[in-house]
Every structure is written in C-alpha cells, then in structure tokens.
Design an enzyme around this catalytic site. Structure first.
Site, PDB file in Angstrom:
ATOM      1  N   ASP A 116      -5.324  -0.673 -17.654  1.00 38.62           N
ATOM      2  CA  ASP A 116      -6.527  -1.049 -16.910  1.00 38.62           C
ATOM      3  C   ASP A 116      -7.758  -0.269 -17.354  1.00 38.62           C
ATOM      4  OD1 ASP A 116      -5.589   1.357 -15.893  1.00 38.62           O
ATOM      5  OD2 ASP A 116      -5.140   0.576 -13.901  1.00 38.62           O
ATOM      6  N   ASN A 172      -1.226   3.903  -2.150  1.00 37.65           N
ATOM      7  CA  ASN A 172      -1.044   2.656  -1.385  1.00 37.65           C
ATOM      8  C   ASN A 172      -0.017   1.728  -2.030  1.00 37.65           C
ATOM      9  OD1 ASN A 172      -2.377   1.683  -3.619  1.00 37.65           O
ATOM     10  ND2 ASN A 172      -4.125   0.837  -2.516  1.00 37.65           N
ATOM     11  N   HIS A 193      -0.034   0.703  -5.220  1.00 36.81           N
ATOM     12  CA  HIS A 193      -0.477  -0.151  -6.334  1.00 36.81           C
ATOM     13  C   HIS A 193       0.171   0.282  -7.645  1.00 36.81           C
ATOM     14  CE1 HIS A 193      -4.365   2.434  -7.165  1.00 36.81           C
ATOM     15  NE2 HIS A 193      -3.328   2.936  -7.768  1.00 36.81           N
ATOM     16  N   GLU A 214      -3.688  -4.031  -6.446  1.00 36.95           N
ATOM     17  CA  GLU A 214      -3.732  -3.473  -5.096  1.00 36.95           C
ATOM     18  C   GLU A 214      -2.803  -4.273  -4.181  1.00 36.95           C
ATOM     19  OE1 GLU A 214      -5.062  -0.723  -4.789  1.00 36.95           O
ATOM     20  OE2 GLU A 214      -7.136  -0.588  -5.499  1.00 36.95           O
TER      21      GLU A 214
HETATM   22  P1  PGA Z   1      -2.691   9.334 -10.105  1.00 33.66           P
HETATM   23  O1  PGA Z   1      -2.931   7.778  -9.897  1.00 33.66           O
HETATM   24  O2  PGA Z   1      -1.748   9.442 -11.234  1.00 33.66           O
HETATM   25  O3  PGA Z   1      -4.026   9.918 -10.414  1.00 33.66           O
HETATM   26  O4  PGA Z   1      -2.095   9.834  -8.817  1.00 33.66           O
HETATM   27  C1  PGA Z   1      -1.834   6.907  -9.942  1.00 33.66           C
HETATM   28  C2  PGA Z   1      -2.302   5.492  -9.655  1.00 33.66           C
HETATM   29  O5  PGA Z   1      -3.252   5.312  -8.882  1.00 33.66           O
HETATM   30  O6  PGA Z   1      -1.707   4.571 -10.213  1.00 33.66           O
END
Ligand code: PGA
Length: 261
Positions: free
Chosen positions: A67, A136, A138, A143
C-alpha cells in the site's frame, strides 16, 4: 494457518527471516510481498544483516508492496516509498527496477490499480507476502468492512488508523485520508503468507483474527482461509489467546506473561 508463538519481538522477527531466507535460497527469483509499519522493521533488519554477513542475495528478487498513501510523493519522509528505501531497499542488493510500491501520486488511480494487479500477474504472482495487522484488524489498508474479495483500489482510512498513524506526522492534519492498497482478494492469492504481530496493542486483534469467526469486520481473520499462512506472534500479542490454545502452541502449562503498562 500455523500460529507460531515466540517469546520476544526479536525472536518473532528471526522466525519470519528464517522462512524468507529458506524460500529465497530455494527460488532466487522469488516474488516477495512487503509491508510497511513498525512491525516488519525487525525482519528487515535481520534480512539486511544476513545480506551483509551471509551473502543473502536479493539481486533476482521482485517485490510488491501492499500500500501507499494517496497524495504523498515518494520523497515525503512519511511515504511508504521512502520508508522502504530507508528500511530495506537501500541496504540490500535489490534491483530498483524490480521493486514496486503503489504510486500515491498516480494521475489516474483506477488505471494505476489495474496496472498493479496486471504487473503482479505478469511476474507470476506473489510467492510470499509479509503482512502486519492493524489494531482494528486491518491487513494492508483493508479496513474493517472491506470486501473479502477486494482487489487493489483506493480506500478511505478509518479514524482509528488515522489516529494510529498520526504519531509519525508532525501535525495530525497532515495524515492522508486515502490510500492505495492491495485488496484482500489480491493478498489471498499469494502462495504463502506471513502475518506478524507484536505487543499488547495487537492482542485483541490477534485473538479475533486467530480464534474468532471469519468476517469482513476483522479483515485479518480471512487468513484462516489461506492454505499456507504463518501467523507469527510474540508473547504480548498472543496474551489474549485462549489458555488452551497457548498451551497447545507452547507445549507448556499456560502462565500469563508479565505485561508492561
Ligand atoms: P504497525 O502497523 O506495524 O505500525 O503496528 C501495522 C498495520 O497497521 O498494518
């Protein structure tokens, strides 16, 4: 899905690096799917170490990132292009012509997304995809509520994700609201998945993804449907799994790990 429980973040990162290394030795021109965020940094550090000290060779590897924020140029220090250069690309012998990160500045986003999907297909599909998990649930920027069959497209970030990511920006107003992300359907086509989670902040999402029902409201739960997925977690991220499950994973009677608040 194989859940692999490791004591620390470093152990989690090494376990993931071991899988990547083995696959890379077996198929030097593998297609590797990459993720950004703080979670995979330990994995990238370990791959860089193995490149420098053990000659791990990325020269024939093709990469696709999950992404990118819409509207940030690759030179922006919060763009995922920049992150990947700093965290991995500049430190191993990947050919820049073989690395792909979605173009957040694409003039025609829809056409770009189609091209990205086509490019993945042309390269023979992703062999091994690295994933993190959001608080959350995702995966990439899919999302909660994202279609489980979705393809690469533009997505609006949830308030929670914007808040989670605000820590990296000088001003919360600067956090982009939109991102280009591989879809859940795109991710599920990778031949193997490694999903990483560390820290207590991920414990609820890990429990729901591993032990809960498969639902679009918890995108990471789709990994249960993948034929070859490794869910690698440290003790803090595993701390909310059922005691019986933890005993099975560790082969030891369950003892609540000491968590730091
Ligand atoms: P993070 O993010 O590795 O910074 O915790 C993970 C994500 O949001 O997929």
């Amino acid at each position: 899905m194989l859940v692999m429980l490791r004591s620390t973040y470093e152990d989690m990162s090494r376990a993931a690096a071991d899988i990547v290394t083995e696959r890379l030795r077996r198929k030097p021109d593998m297609v590797l799917g990459l993720a950004t965020g703080s979670t995979p940094l330990g994995l990238y550090k370990e791959l860089i170490r193995r490149h420098i000290q053990e000659g791990l060779d990325f020269s024939k590897v093709t990469t696709f990132n999950l992404d990118e924020y819409v509207g940030l140029p690759p030179s922006h220090d919060q763009s995922y292009h920049y992150f990947m250069k700093e965290s991995l690309f500049d430190h191993v012998n990947l050919d820049p012509r073989h690395t792909h990160v979605p173009m957040g500045m694409a003039p025609d986003v829809e056409a770009f997304c189609e091209w990205y999907e086509q490019r993945i297909r042309e390269k023979g599909g992703v062999d091994l995809q690295i994933l993190g998990i959001g608080g959350n649930g995702h995966i990439a920027f899919n999302e909660p509520g994202s279609s489980l069959g979705s393809r690469t497209r533009i997505k609006t970030l949830t308030e929670r994700t914007i808040k989670d990511n605000a820590r990296f920006f000088a001003n919360p107003e600067e956090v982009p609201r939109l991102a280009i992300t591989m879809g859940i359907g795109t991710i599920m086509e990778a031949r193997e998945l490694i999903i990483l989670a560390n820290g207590e902040k991920k414990a609820d999402a890990v429990k729901a993804a591993v032990e809960g029902p498969v639902t679009a409201m918890m995108p990471a739960s789709i990994v249960q449907m993948h034929r070859k997925a490794y869910f690698i977690v440290d003790e803090a991220a595993a701390s909310k799994l059922s005691p019986e499950h933890i005993e099975e994973l560790t082969g030891r009677p369950y003892a609540q790990p000491a968590l730091h608040h």
